[in-house]
Each structure stands twice: as C-alpha cells, then as structure tokens.
Design a protein around this motif. Structure first.
Motif, PDB file in Angstrom:
ATOM      1  N   TYR A 273       0.825  -1.211   0.000  1.00  0.00           N
ATOM      2  CA  TYR A 273       0.000   0.000   0.000  1.00  0.00           C
ATOM      3  C   TYR A 273       0.860   1.263   0.000  1.00  0.00           C
ATOM      4  O   TYR A 273       0.482   2.287  -0.585  1.00  0.00           O
ATOM      5  CB  TYR A 273      -0.945   0.008   1.203  1.00  0.00           C
ATOM      6  CG  TYR A 273      -2.039  -1.033   1.121  1.00  0.00           C
ATOM      7  CD1 TYR A 273      -2.523  -1.461  -0.119  1.00  0.00           C
ATOM      8  CD2 TYR A 273      -2.581  -1.614   2.263  1.00  0.00           C
ATOM      9  CE1 TYR A 273      -3.509  -2.415  -0.208  1.00  0.00           C
ATOM     10  CE2 TYR A 273      -3.578  -2.579   2.173  1.00  0.00           C
ATOM     11  CZ  TYR A 273      -4.039  -2.976   0.936  1.00  0.00           C
ATOM     12  OH  TYR A 273      -5.026  -3.921   0.840  1.00  0.00           O
TER      13      TYR A 273
ATOM     14  N   GLN B 178      -9.440   4.585  -0.542  1.00  0.00           N
ATOM     15  CA  GLN B 178     -10.401   3.527  -0.819  1.00  0.00           C
ATOM     16  C   GLN B 178     -11.637   3.650   0.064  1.00  0.00           C
ATOM     17  O   GLN B 178     -12.764   3.421  -0.366  1.00  0.00           O
ATOM     18  CB  GLN B 178      -9.749   2.167  -0.633  1.00  0.00           C
ATOM     19  CG  GLN B 178     -10.576   1.003  -1.126  1.00  0.00           C
ATOM     20  CD  GLN B 178     -10.924   1.139  -2.595  1.00  0.00           C
ATOM     21  OE1 GLN B 178     -10.048   1.287  -3.444  1.00  0.00           O
ATOM     22  NE2 GLN B 178     -12.201   1.143  -2.915  1.00  0.00           N
TER      23      GLN B 178
ATOM     24  N   ASN C 162     -13.709   6.315  -1.428  1.00  0.00           N
ATOM     25  CA  ASN C 162     -14.390   5.811  -2.626  1.00  0.00           C
ATOM     26  C   ASN C 162     -15.703   5.127  -2.257  1.00  0.00           C
ATOM     27  O   ASN C 162     -16.746   5.362  -2.888  1.00  0.00           O
ATOM     28  CB  ASN C 162     -13.500   4.805  -3.361  1.00  0.00           C
ATOM     29  CG  ASN C 162     -12.291   5.456  -4.004  1.00  0.00           C
ATOM     30  OD1 ASN C 162     -12.203   6.673  -4.094  1.00  0.00           O
ATOM     31  ND2 ASN C 162     -11.354   4.648  -4.440  1.00  0.00           N
ATOM     32  N   TYR C 163     -15.650   4.280  -1.248  1.00  0.00           N
ATOM     33  CA  TYR C 163     -16.852   3.530  -0.867  1.00  0.00           C
ATOM     34  C   TYR C 163     -17.863   4.424  -0.157  1.00  0.00           C
ATOM     35  O   TYR C 163     -19.078   4.226  -0.322  1.00  0.00           O
ATOM     36  CB  TYR C 163     -16.479   2.334   0.008  1.00  0.00           C
ATOM     37  CG  TYR C 163     -16.148   1.119  -0.822  1.00  0.00           C
ATOM     38  CD1 TYR C 163     -17.153   0.316  -1.348  1.00  0.00           C
ATOM     39  CD2 TYR C 163     -14.830   0.786  -1.117  1.00  0.00           C
ATOM     40  CE1 TYR C 163     -16.865  -0.796  -2.131  1.00  0.00           C
ATOM     41  CE2 TYR C 163     -14.521  -0.321  -1.902  1.00  0.00           C
ATOM     42  CZ  TYR C 163     -15.552  -1.099  -2.406  1.00  0.00           C
ATOM     43  OH  TYR C 163     -15.266  -2.189  -3.188  1.00  0.00           O
TER      44      TYR C 163
ATOM     45  N   ASP D  33     -12.795   0.597  -6.891  1.00  0.00           N
ATOM     46  CA  ASP D  33     -11.905  -0.187  -6.024  1.00  0.00           C
ATOM     47  C   ASP D  33     -10.518  -0.234  -6.652  1.00  0.00           C
ATOM     48  O   ASP D  33     -10.278  -0.967  -7.608  1.00  0.00           O
ATOM     49  CB  ASP D  33     -12.452  -1.601  -5.829  1.00  0.00           C
ATOM     50  CG  ASP D  33     -11.753  -2.323  -4.686  1.00  0.00           C
ATOM     51  OD1 ASP D  33     -10.559  -2.038  -4.462  1.00  0.00           O
ATOM     52  OD2 ASP D  33     -12.393  -3.155  -4.019  1.00  0.00           O
TER      53      ASP D  33
ATOM     54  N   ARG E 238      -7.841  -1.446  -5.546  1.00  0.00           N
ATOM     55  CA  ARG E 238      -7.099  -2.691  -5.338  1.00  0.00           C
ATOM     56  C   ARG E 238      -7.440  -3.717  -6.412  1.00  0.00           C
ATOM     57  O   ARG E 238      -6.621  -4.584  -6.723  1.00  0.00           O
ATOM     58  CB  ARG E 238      -7.430  -3.252  -3.961  1.00  0.00           C
ATOM     59  CG  ARG E 238      -7.008  -2.335  -2.810  1.00  0.00           C
ATOM     60  CD  ARG E 238      -7.683  -2.743  -1.533  1.00  0.00           C
ATOM     61  NE  ARG E 238      -9.147  -2.673  -1.653  1.00  0.00           N
ATOM     62  CZ  ARG E 238      -9.986  -2.909  -0.656  1.00  0.00           C
ATOM     63  NH1 ARG E 238      -9.506  -3.215   0.536  1.00  0.00           N
ATOM     64  NH2 ARG E 238     -11.292  -2.827  -0.833  1.00  0.00           N
TER      65      ARG E 238
ATOM     66  N   TRP F 209      -8.192   9.002 -11.156  1.00  0.00           N
ATOM     67  CA  TRP F 209      -9.113   8.805 -10.023  1.00  0.00           C
ATOM     68  C   TRP F 209     -10.075   9.975  -9.888  1.00  0.00           C
ATOM     69  O   TRP F 209     -11.277   9.785  -9.740  1.00  0.00           O
ATOM     70  CB  TRP F 209      -8.299   8.641  -8.744  1.00  0.00           C
ATOM     71  CG  TRP F 209      -9.131   8.632  -7.495  1.00  0.00           C
ATOM     72  CD1 TRP F 209      -9.777   7.564  -6.946  1.00  0.00           C
ATOM     73  CD2 TRP F 209      -9.408   9.753  -6.647  1.00  0.00           C
ATOM     74  NE1 TRP F 209     -10.444   7.948  -5.812  1.00  0.00           N
ATOM     75  CE2 TRP F 209     -10.242   9.282  -5.602  1.00  0.00           C
ATOM     76  CE3 TRP F 209      -9.044  11.092  -6.664  1.00  0.00           C
ATOM     77  CZ2 TRP F 209     -10.704  10.119  -4.585  1.00  0.00           C
ATOM     78  CZ3 TRP F 209      -9.510  11.925  -5.657  1.00  0.00           C
ATOM     79  CH2 TRP F 209     -10.329  11.438  -4.635  1.00  0.00           C
TER      80      TRP F 209
END
Length: 511
Positions: free
Chosen positions: A265, A340, A343-344, A368, A370, A381
């Motif tokens: 990460y 992340q 994002n969710y 996502d 990942r 993004w």
C-alpha cells in the motif's frame, strides 16, 4: 557473467586464448587455466566453472581421461559445458567425447568467428539452464512465502536473502498491449526464475520473489533493476510502476500478511501521487504519516454538502464542494487505504441519494483501486469519481424534471386542504416526500408564485368569504383562516384588498 577454464598443455594457448575474441562482451570471463587434466580437476574441486575449453592430447591426464574423471565426481546436472580442442581432425576422439556430453569440437588453430558463434549458442543454453536452476530454487521459496502469507505467522529466517518485486500496471502504451496476461508474460521473461518466482496477482499488481543476489549485476541497486524491468515492459507496450520491498523478510514484528500489505500500500500510494515509474523504498516510506494527518478533517461536511446540493439540484454548489474536497485530499496526500474508504463512502452516499429520489443508476459501481485492471493515478481517479457524482446528479435532475409537475400539483392540493393550519414549506415537503428547497421550486413552477404568497392568498380569500357570510369577529376569522395574530392578519388583508377587514365588510353592507 559465465566463467571459463582453458585446459591445454601449450602455454601459448593458455596465455593468448583470451585475445581471440571479446569474451566479456559475449557474457563470459576466463577465470582459470590448467596445463593438464589432473591440474584442471584439482582446480575445479576448489572453484567450479561454467564452460571448459579442453585440449584432447595432454600429458599426465588427457582430455578423455579428464572427462571420465569429471563425470564420475560431479553430478550430471552440475557438470560444466565442455568444448574439445585438437590440433588435428581426429573425429574418433570427437565421437568418444560425445559420450560425456561434450557440446562441440574445435580444430586448432581456432577460427575467431566460429568461436563467437559457438559462445553465443552456449550462452543461450547456459541461460536456460541457469533459469531452470534458479526457478527450481526460487519456486520452493515462493511456496514458503505464500504459506507465510496465508498462515500469517512463521519464521522468515530462510527468506532473508530474498526480496519482493511489485509491478503496478497503470495503462497500456500508445499502441495498447492487449490482455493483462501479457504483463505477466513480459515480467517472467526478465525475472530470474521466470514463472516459478510468481507470488500473486490482484487487480493491477503483480508480485514476484527476487533473490537478493540478482542485484549484483545492477551494482546491488534495486532501482537499477526496476528501471530495467520498467523499460522492458514499456518496450512490450505497457506503462507500469515497479518497486522492490527489500526489508519484508527482515522484519519480525507483526503478522507477515499485514506487513506485506502495508508495504504494498505504501508503494501504491506513491504510484497514485507520483509520476516516476520506479519507486524507491525511501519514497514509499515517506507516504506514512500520523493517523490523524492522513484523514479528511471535513469529510462529514463534504458528504452532507454533496447530499444537499443533489437535493436542491444545485450544480454550482456540487462542483464547489467537490473541488474543496479534492483540494484537501491533495493537501493531506492521503494513502490508498484512506482513499479507498472515501471511494466507498461516496458510492454508498450516491446509492442513498438515488434511493431517496426513488430512482436508480445502473452504471454506478464502486471505484476499487485494489481490484482495478489498471491502477488509477490521481488525475484518473479524480476524473472517475467526479464522473460518478455527475452521473447521479444528472439522473436526479432527470427524475426531478419528470416528477416536477406531479409534485407541484400534489403540494397545491395539500395546501388547499390545510391552509387553515399553521403549516410551513417544510411540512408540505415532508408530506410530499421531497426536499423543502426542491419543493419551493416545484411550487413556484406550478403556481407562478412562492409558497408563502400562495398560502397567504388562500387565507385572505377565505377571510373575505367569512367576513361577508358570517358575523364572526375579525380576530376569530384571523384564527380560523390560519393567522396566529389578528394584527398581522389585518396588515396582510389590507395589503391585498386595499382596505381593512372591517371596511371590507361595511362596503358590502352598503351595497
């Protein structure tokens, strides 16, 4: 660089053979010379070599005797390659030598071009053998790594001389590289151990086990090795970021998987914010900050603003809050874990908004990073998140336009039945299951006036009827039609009718 031994009883051959061709340029180096077979065996016992140029006729122990002794003392898969040398064309010797796996036969004086062609062919064969040997060893270690990964704990001592290479696919090149499996194929062409070194692939990330000794050819620099890999991938049509985790197997604290993921990460965060395709460990380590610094201070505010802007159909407000949120994200340089999460949160917020509006958007899906086929850098993004927000906003607008007339008519009907009560725009909005600001615009469109103007007008018209058809007092009529204070009622009635309630009643009696 492969090592060569020259075995010949002629001193001139031993001294000058290296001048025949550019051995170094072809990937070889002469590391030993011997005057006969026995001398060669003694030296090989101390220091093995990869290739031997072996004279046939020598005192003490000739070429065939040497080959026989060598084959009896060294395992077949570890035998060096041998090229026979002879001063005459003795094919009987050649045939006999073939029994011991001799690779070729050269007649003295040797031809420079013939030696060069032979060395090129032998290097390819040695490369394949080295790859098989490395692959066999590294394959066993790769299995051990994955056991650690899935079990969580275990000793890493056996793996301390290994590194992990991560390759993050960002995009195909200008010509496009096709399927993602071509990334893996291209990587395994250059990875020592080939496919045996493969650890795992998730989304855009391919990970491989790398022996620390591999870096010796690159001045022991993982950065130089990564540049070599990145350039090779670019030649194959892929834009990829490459980094090596050099310390993973030398850490003992915590679970292996958590440290593996944390290192990955850190690298992905640097890829997200950076422009370089080769990520150093130092750069990746700098992305780690204190927990509070990595979080959005105003996240709750941004989410609420997005919701309100959607509800009020306010495009300018929506764009402004997204720009402000984007600025803070860049200022904090958030890591991919926090990104992340955002994002969710945005995804589920948009789902809630669509549910409130009683509509749907089939193209909406969470971002996502990942699992993305191509890892999104900052600009990609930003574009994708804003595209999703804008897509939902357009859907809300479209649904709003479809329902505006229905909502306006429903609100007018509701006010007509409840104007005598102490109602507000918010009360009517709740009854119509819409946002108050949105209802205000629908009401204006349906009636040509504001909610307050329309409500006051209804109340004044009802007051006129009561003044003419009943003998109720003015304050009683004010209360009945919905005015909390008779003084305020008189003021609004006078503005509307041009006279006071008492004067309005008296004028009618005088007719």
């Amino acid at each position: 660089m492969y090592s060569i031994m020259i075995v010949d009883d002629e001193k001139t051959i031993r001294s000058h053979f290296s001048r025949i061709v550019d051995f170094n340029g072809l990937g070889f180096g002469i590391s030993a010379v011997a005057k006969n077979g026995r001398d060669a065996l003694e030296q090989l016992a101390q220091k093995p070599v990869d290739l031997i140029f072996l004279d046939v006729c020598m005192p003490v122990l000739d070429g065939l005797g040497f080959l026989k002794a060598l084959s009896e003392s060294v395992e077949a898969e570890k035998l060096p390659y041998v090229v026979m040398l002879s001063g005459y064309s003795d094919f009987g010797y050649a045939r006999e030598a073939l029994r011991y796996g001799v690779k070729d036969y050269l007649v003295k004086p040797v031809d420079e071009e013939e030696v060069e062609r032979l060395l090129i062919k032998l290097k390819e064969s040695l490369d394949r053998r080295a790859s098989r040997e490395t692959g066999s060893q590294i394959g066993r270690q790769a299995e051990l790594v994955m056991k650690l990964f899935h079990s969580g704990n275990g000793s890493r001592k056996e793996l301390q001389d290994f590194l992990v290479l991560h390759c993050v696919a960002i995009s195909p090149g200008q010509e496009g590289a096709g399927r993602m499996d071509t990334v893996r194929q291209a990587l395994e062409e250059k990875m020592p151990g080939g496919k045996e070194a493969f650890l795992r692939n998730r989304g855009s990330v391919f990970s491989y086990l790398l022996a620390r000794g591999t870096l010796d050819e690159y001045q022991r620099s993982s950065m130089l090795f990564c540049r070599h890999i990145a350039y090779h991938l670019k030649q194959r049509g892929w834009v990829c970021a490459v980094s090596v985790d050099e310390q993973l197997f030398r850490r003992e604290e915590g679970t292996f998987r958590s440290q593996y993921d944390a290192g990955l990460y850190r690298i992905m965060t640097e890829v997200f914010w950076g422009t370089d395709l080769v990520i150093s460990e130092d750069a990746a380590a700098r992305t780690e900050q204190a927990g509070e610094e990595r979080r959005l201070k105003n996240e709750a505010f941004y989410m609420n603003e997005i919701r309100q802007a959607m509800a009020e159909r306010d495009a300018d407000r929506l764009a402004a809050v997204w720009q402000e949120m984007d600025r803070e994200i860049a200022q904090k340089r958030l890591d991919v874990v926090n990104l992340q999460e955002i994002n969710y949160r945005i995804y589920y917020l948009l789902l809630d908004i669509l549910a409130e509006e009683q509509t749907e958007c089939r193209d909406l899906s969470p971002v996502d990073m990942r699992d993305s086929q191509y890892f999104p850098r900052k600009d990609v993004w930003r574009t994708e998140i804003w595209r999703q927000i804008s897509m939902v906003f357009s859907q809300v607008l479209e649904e709003g336009r479809r329902r505006t007339g229905d909502v306006g008519e429903k609100a007018v009907a509701y006010v007509g039945g409840h104007f005598r009560e102490s109602i507000t725009l918010k009360d009517v909005a709740e009854a119509c299951y819409v946002n108050a600001a949105y209802l205000g615009r629908c009401f204006q469109k349906a009636t040509g006036m504001s909610f307050r103007q329309y409500l006051t007008g209804l109340r004044i018209e009802e007051a006129k009827r009561l003044l003419l058809q009943t003998d109720k007092r003015v304050y009683e009529i004010a209360e009945e039609v919905g005015f909390a204070e008779s003084k305020y009622f008189v003021m609004k009635f006078t503005e509307s009718a041009g006279c006071t309630p008492a004067e309005y009643r008296k004028q009618d009696l005088q007719k």
